[in-house]
Design a protein around this motif. Structure first.
Motif, short mmCIF file in Angstrom:
data_model
loop_
_atom_site.label_atom_id
_atom_site.label_comp_id
_atom_site.label_asym_id
_atom_site.label_seq_id
_atom_site.Cartn_x
_atom_site.Cartn_y
_atom_site.Cartn_z
N MET A 1 2.63 7.45 -6.72
CA MET A 1 1.27 8.06 -7.18
C MET A 1 2.28 9.99 -6.61
SD MET A 1 -2.05 6.06 -5.45
CE MET A 1 -3.21 7.78 -5.41
N GLY A 2 2.99 9.61 -5.82
CA GLY A 2 3.70 11.06 -5.59
C GLY A 2 3.61 11.11 -4.33
N LEU A 3 2.92 11.07 -3.12
CA LEU A 3 2.32 11.65 -2.00
C LEU A 3 3.96 11.34 -0.96
CD1 LEU A 3 -0.97 9.15 -1.63
CD2 LEU A 3 -0.84 11.73 -2.71
N PHE A 4 4.89 11.33 -1.49
CA PHE A 4 5.43 11.11 -0.77
C PHE A 4 6.87 12.36 -1.50
CE2 PHE A 4 4.02 7.24 1.23
CZ PHE A 4 4.31 7.82 2.62
N ASP A 5 6.71 12.73 -2.26
CA ASP A 5 7.70 13.83 -2.69
C ASP A 5 8.69 14.65 -1.91
OD1 ASP A 5 7.06 12.13 -5.30
OD2 ASP A 5 6.08 13.50 -6.43
N THR A 6 7.32 15.09 -1.06
CA THR A 6 7.76 15.98 -0.60
C THR A 6 7.71 16.24 0.84
OG1 THR A 6 6.21 17.66 -0.65
CG2 THR A 6 7.40 18.03 -1.94
N ARG A 7 7.75 16.15 2.46
CA ARG A 7 7.94 16.27 3.28
C ARG A 7 6.14 16.74 4.30
NH1 ARG A 7 10.09 14.82 8.50
NH2 ARG A 7 12.08 13.27 6.93
N THR B 1 -5.39 14.74 5.67
CA THR B 1 -6.77 14.76 4.93
C THR B 1 -6.64 15.74 4.06
OG1 THR B 1 -7.48 16.22 6.54
CG2 THR B 1 -7.93 13.77 7.33
N ARG B 2 -5.69 16.62 3.06
CA ARG B 2 -5.86 17.16 2.35
C ARG B 2 -5.30 16.73 1.14
NH1 ARG B 2 -6.41 21.28 5.94
NH2 ARG B 2 -5.14 22.01 7.00
N ASN B 3 -5.79 15.24 0.75
CA ASN B 3 -5.70 14.94 -0.11
C ASN B 3 -6.40 13.41 -0.47
OD1 ASN B 3 -4.55 13.22 -2.32
ND2 ASN B 3 -3.83 14.65 -3.37
N GLU B 4 -7.13 13.67 -0.96
CA GLU B 4 -8.51 12.75 -1.07
C GLU B 4 -7.96 10.93 -1.12
OE1 GLU B 4 -9.78 12.56 -6.14
OE2 GLU B 4 -11.24 12.96 -4.48
N TRP B 5 -6.61 10.85 -1.90
CA TRP B 5 -6.16 9.68 -2.01
C TRP B 5 -5.17 9.28 -0.60
CZ3 TRP B 5 -7.03 5.62 -5.36
CH2 TRP B 5 -7.67 6.46 -6.76
N VAL B 6 -4.91 10.32 0.02
CA VAL B 6 -3.70 9.64 1.43
C VAL B 6 -5.09 9.62 1.80
CG1 VAL B 6 -3.13 11.42 2.63
CG2 VAL B 6 -2.33 12.13 0.61
N THR B 7 -6.60 10.16 2.00
CA THR B 7 -7.37 9.89 3.45
C THR B 7 -7.58 8.63 2.97
OG1 THR B 7 -8.42 12.35 2.59
CG2 THR B 7 -9.56 10.39 4.04
N GLN C 1 1.30 -1.23 -0.37
CA GLN C 1 -0.39 0.28 -0.13
C GLN C 1 0.84 1.08 0.14
OE1 GLN C 1 -0.90 3.74 1.52
NE2 GLN C 1 -1.13 2.09 2.84
N ARG C 2 2.10 1.03 0.95
CA ARG C 2 2.83 2.40 0.67
C ARG C 2 3.58 2.48 -0.25
NH1 ARG C 2 1.51 5.96 4.57
NH2 ARG C 2 2.40 5.94 5.16
N GLY C 3 4.00 1.84 -0.95
CA GLY C 3 4.33 1.74 -2.35
C GLY C 3 3.71 2.29 -3.48
N VAL C 4 1.90 1.88 -3.87
CA VAL C 4 1.14 2.33 -4.35
C VAL C 4 1.05 3.87 -3.59
CG1 VAL C 4 -1.15 2.54 -4.84
CG2 VAL C 4 0.05 0.48 -4.88
N ALA C 5 1.18 4.73 -2.33
CA ALA C 5 1.54 6.03 -2.48
C ALA C 5 2.68 6.73 -2.87
CB ALA C 5 1.02 5.97 -0.40
N TYR C 6 3.31 5.79 -2.84
CA TYR C 6 4.89 6.65 -3.40
C TYR C 6 4.90 6.73 -4.84
CZ TYR C 6 9.72 6.55 -4.39
OH TYR C 6 11.29 6.97 -4.48
#
Length: 238
Positions: free
Chosen positions: A26-32, A39-45, A19-24
């Protein structure tokens, strides 16, 4: 009985890491900032709720492994058991939802305080609900939270201390690692995601093991109390 735990431990690590690999990707770890956006991003939610569900389902099966001691029985809960565990599952997710949506419930300046207070409330309440959770997962005799609180009784301080020492370090490490990969070099980020996944495996196994251990000790303590009361000589009155 313990042989089933490595399976749960490994499965939780793999599921969470995938699951974290998918998030990575998707660019959800591009910045700290992006990794800590909650909850700022629907995919993060969506992925955040998936995280919580993975951990809680893992805890459910870990309890069953530890209590039933047989893999096939542990992996085949009845509908009755699933329905009995559902209120505890809902309670857990509702408490975590307060942490997850703290920045929507209160002003940003107070979100950190609300998260901390809710986290401490979880630590304080959870020992009282351990008999309920274990019993619900295995169709045991404790039918509601009130019975669970009564069973813990004067053993609460001991249960709290054991639960606090067992859970808090893992949770703190998980929280620290959850946002750490953001903005890092790829190999560092992947190492951080792997380490975070290991903490999820620990949460899904060690915390249920503590619950089962405490519930077992509570049963022993109650029986010991009753034996002492029976053995104690009556005081003569005049």
């Amino acid at each position: 009985m313990i042989l089933g735990l490595p399976r749960i431990f490994g499965t939780m690590i793999l599921l969470y890491f995938a699951q974290r690999g998918v998030a990575y990707h998707m660019g959800l770890f591009d910045t700290r900032a992006a990794s800590g956006a909650l909850t700022r991003n629907e995919w993060v939610t969506v992925l955040g709720w998936l995280d919580l569900a993975i951990i809680e389902v893992g805890r459910f099966f870990a309890i069953r492994y530890l209590m039933l001691g047989e893999a096939r029985a542990a992996l085949q809960p009845s509908i009755t058991v699933a329905l009995r565990y559902l209120p505890y599952f809902a309670y857990t997710l509702s408490m975590l939802a307060v942490i997850f949506y703290a920045d929507r419930i209160v002003a940003d300046a107070w979100a950190g305080t609300l998260r901390a207070a809710t986290g401490m409330a979880i630590l304080a309440i959870e020992p009282l609900l351990m008999p309920w959770a274990v019993s619900a997962a295995t169709d045991g005799p404790i039918r509601h939270p009130g019975q669970s609180v009564w069973m813990v009784g004067r053993w609460y301080t001991w249960a709290l201390a054991l639960f606090f020492l067992g859970r808090l370090p893992i949770m703190a490490l998980h929280d620290d690692l959850s946002g750490w990969p953001g903005g890092q070099e790829p190999w560092i980020a992947w190492a951080g995601l792997a380490a975070e996944s290991v903490t999820v495996g620990l949460m899904a196994t060690i915390i249920p093991a503590l619950s089962v251990r405490i519930v077992a000790q509570l049963g022993t303590g109650r029986r010991a109390d009753r034996r002492a009361a029976v053995a104690r000589p009556a005081v003569a009155t005049h």
